[in-house]
Write an enzyme that holds these catalytic residues in place. Structure first.
Site, short mmCIF file in Angstrom:
data_model
loop_
_atom_site.label_atom_id
_atom_site.label_comp_id
_atom_site.label_asym_id
_atom_site.label_seq_id
_atom_site.Cartn_x
_atom_site.Cartn_y
_atom_site.Cartn_z
CD GLU A 18 48.17 70.63 10.83
OE1 GLU A 18 49.35 70.45 10.54
OE2 GLU A 18 47.28 70.82 9.98
CG ASN A 77 42.21 73.90 12.84
OD1 ASN A 77 41.04 73.51 12.81
ND2 ASN A 77 42.97 73.99 11.76
CG HIS A 80 42.49 67.45 5.91
ND1 HIS A 80 42.16 68.12 4.75
CD2 HIS A 80 43.01 68.39 6.74
CE1 HIS A 80 42.49 69.39 4.86
NE2 HIS A 80 43.00 69.60 6.06
CD GLU A 89 42.75 72.79 7.83
OE1 GLU A 89 43.39 71.93 7.20
OE2 GLU A 89 43.28 73.59 8.62
CG ASP A 136 40.37 67.78 1.85
OD1 ASP A 136 40.62 67.05 2.82
OD2 ASP A 136 41.25 68.48 1.29
#
Ligand code: 9MR
Length: 391
Positions: free
Chosen positions: A164, A210, A252, A283, A285
Site C-alpha cells: 500500500e 501488494n 477488498h 486479501e 473479501d
C-alpha cells in the site's frame, strides 16, 4: 430393448470417470484446496492466530487446515507484532503459523515487510522526536527485512515486501503519489532498496508489491488510475533490475460499488503478466452495508447482498484462473465471525464479507468459488506457470 441397454451402458461408462472406490467422483465434496490444485492454484486464507489457538473454536482450526493450501498471517508478521520493543523479537505466533502450515502441507504468504501501518511505537515516535535519523531509519529497515526474511528463508513462498505505498484519488493531493511514513522519511527509493534487501536474504521467495484497488485498469492516466500507477512503477523497477517478482491485488470489494467483470480483471492480470510478473489475489473479501433491515434479518435485503458478494468473489477467481501467471487466491479471513470488516466500517455498518457465516456455515460465495474451480479447465484454463524468482 436393445436401445435401452446401449443408452444405459453409455451413461454408466461416462459415470465411471474418474470414479474412486466404486463411487462416482463427486467434486462438490472436495476442499477448495484440492480443487485449486487441479489448476496448480493455491487457495489461501488470512489466519487470526488468536482464533486458531482458541480451544473453544475447533471449527476454525479445522477449516484452515482442510479447505486451504496456503495461509497468511493476518497480523502476527507485522513489525509491531514481531518487534514490539526495540531489539526484542516476539517470534512465537509467527513461528506457530509457519509450523502449522508445515504440518498441513500448506504454503505461507509472508505479510508484510514494509508498510506504514502497524509499525512499533518505538520506531514511529523515535522518528517523530528526531532521536532516529534518516540514515538510522534506513538501516533499521534494512535490518528488519534481513532479520525477518532470513528467519523464514525457505519457508515462505511469497513475501509482500511493500504494501500500500500508493495514494488514492480521495487523498490530498488527489494526484496519485507515494504516500505514508516510508516515502515521507526515506523518499521513494526505499521501494527498490526493500526488494533488494529481501532478495539478498531469500533467493527463492517470490517478492511482491501488494495493494488494494488495483483489480482493473481505469483511465490509463497514472495521475488518477492506481492500477496504471502501480504498473508504471513495476515497469520502472524492472528496468532498474530490481528483484520484484509479483503484484498482489488485495481484492477488498464491496457490493455497494460498481465493481468489475471477469474479462476486465483478467485483462489487468494479463497486462502485469506481460511484464514478466506473476500475480495473486491476496486479501479477497466482499463486504456489504448492513442496513437496519439486514440487521433485523430481512431476507429481501440479505439475499441480494449474499448473491452480489458471491458474484464478486467469483469474478476475481475466474479472472485468476484464466491467467496462468496468477498463482494464488487468498481470502482475508474465511468466517464473518473473524472478519476485520465490522470493526473498521461502522458508519454505515458493514459486514457479511467472507465465504462462511458466523456459525462456520459455507455461504453462497463458498459454493460459487467452488463451482468455478470445478468447472474450469482446458482450453481456457490451464495449469499455472512455474515462477522463476528474479535475481
Ligand atoms: O485484518 C487486519 C486487521 O486485523 C488489522 O486491525 C488491520 C490494521 O491495519 O489490518 C488488517 O489487515 C490489512 C492488511 O494487513 C493490509 N491490507 C488491508 C487489510 C485490511 O485492513
Amino acid at each position: 430393448m436393445t436401445v435401452g441397454v446401449v443408452a444405459f451402458a453409455t451413461a454408466a461408462a461416462l459415470n465411471t470417470v474418474p470414479a474412486t472406490a466404486g463411487k462416482p467422483y463427486d467434486p462438490t465434496t472436495q476442499s477448495l484446496a484440492k480443487l485449486g490444485l487441479r489448476h496448480g492454484l493455491q487457495i489461501g486464507t488470512a489466519v487470526d492466530m488468536a482464533a486458531l489457538n482458541d480451544a473453544s473454536e475447533p471449527q476454525y482450526r479445522k477449516i484452515v487446515a482442510t479447505e486451504f493450501s496456503s495461509v497468511t498471517a493476518e497480523n502476527v508478521m507485522k513489525w509491531e507484532s514481531l518487534e514490539p520493543t526495540r531489539g526484542n523479537y516476539n517470534w512465537g505466533p509467527a513461528d506457530q503459523l509457519v509450523d502449522f502450515a508445515k504440518r498441513n502441507r500448506q504454503s505461507v504468504r509472508g505479510h508484510v515487510l514494509v508498510w506504514q501501518n502497524q509499525l512499533p511505537t518505538w520506531l514511529t515516535s523515535g522518528v517523530a522526536d528526531g532521536s532516529i535519523s534518516r540514515q538510522e531509519l534506513r538501516e533499521l529497515l534494512r535490518k528488519h527485512i534481513t532479520t525477518v526474511v532470513s528467519r523464514y528463508q525457505g519457508k515462505i513462498s511469497q513475501w509482500d515486501v511493500i504494501n500500500e505505498a500508493v495514494s488514492d484519488p480521495w487523498d490530498n493531493p488527489p494526484t496519485l503519489h507515494y504516500k505514508g511514513f516510508w516515502a515521507q522519511h526515506l523518499g521513494p527509493d526505499y521501494i527498490a532498496d526493500a526488494f533488494r534487501w529481501a532478495r539478498a536474504a531469500d533467493p527463492k521467495a517470490l517478492l511482491f508489491y501488494n495493494d488494494y484497488n488495483i483489480e482493473a485498469f481505469g483511465s490509463g492516466d497514472p495521475a488518477d488510475d492506481k492500477t496504471q500507477f502501480v504498473y508504471d512503477m513495476a515497469k520502472r523497477l524492472l528496468a532498474q533490475r530490481v528483484p520484484i517478482d509479483g503484484i498482489g491485488s488485495q481484492g477488498h470489494l464491496g457490493t455497494q460499488y460498481g465493481n468489475y467483470d471477469t474479462l476486465q480483471v483478467a485483462a489487468a492480470l494479463k497486462k502485469f503478466g506481460a511484464l514478466g510478473l506473476v500475480t495473486a489475489f491476496t486479501e479477497v473479501d466482499v463486504r456489504s452495508q448492513l442496513t437496519e433491515a439486514v440487521q433485523a434479518g430481512d431476507e429481501a435485503e440479505i439475499n441480494p447482498r449474499l448473491q452480489a458478494s458471491a458474484a464478486n468473489f467469483s469474478v476475481l477467481l475466474k479472472a485468476c484462473l484464466a491467467v496462468r501467471s496468477c498463482l494464488s487466491y487468498t481470502v482475508w479471513g474465511f468466517s464473518d465471525k473473524y472478519s476485520w470488516v465490522p470493526s473498521w466500517f461502522n458508519d454505515p455498518p458493514e459486514g457479511l464479507a467472507t465465504i462462511y457465516d458466523e456459525n462456520f456455515q459455507p455461504k453462497r460465495a463458498y459454493y460459487e468459488i467452488k463451482s468455478d474451480l470445478i468447472f474450469a479447465g482446458p482450453p481456457y484454463v490451464l495449469p499455472r506457470i512455474a515462477p522463476k524468482p528474479r535475481r
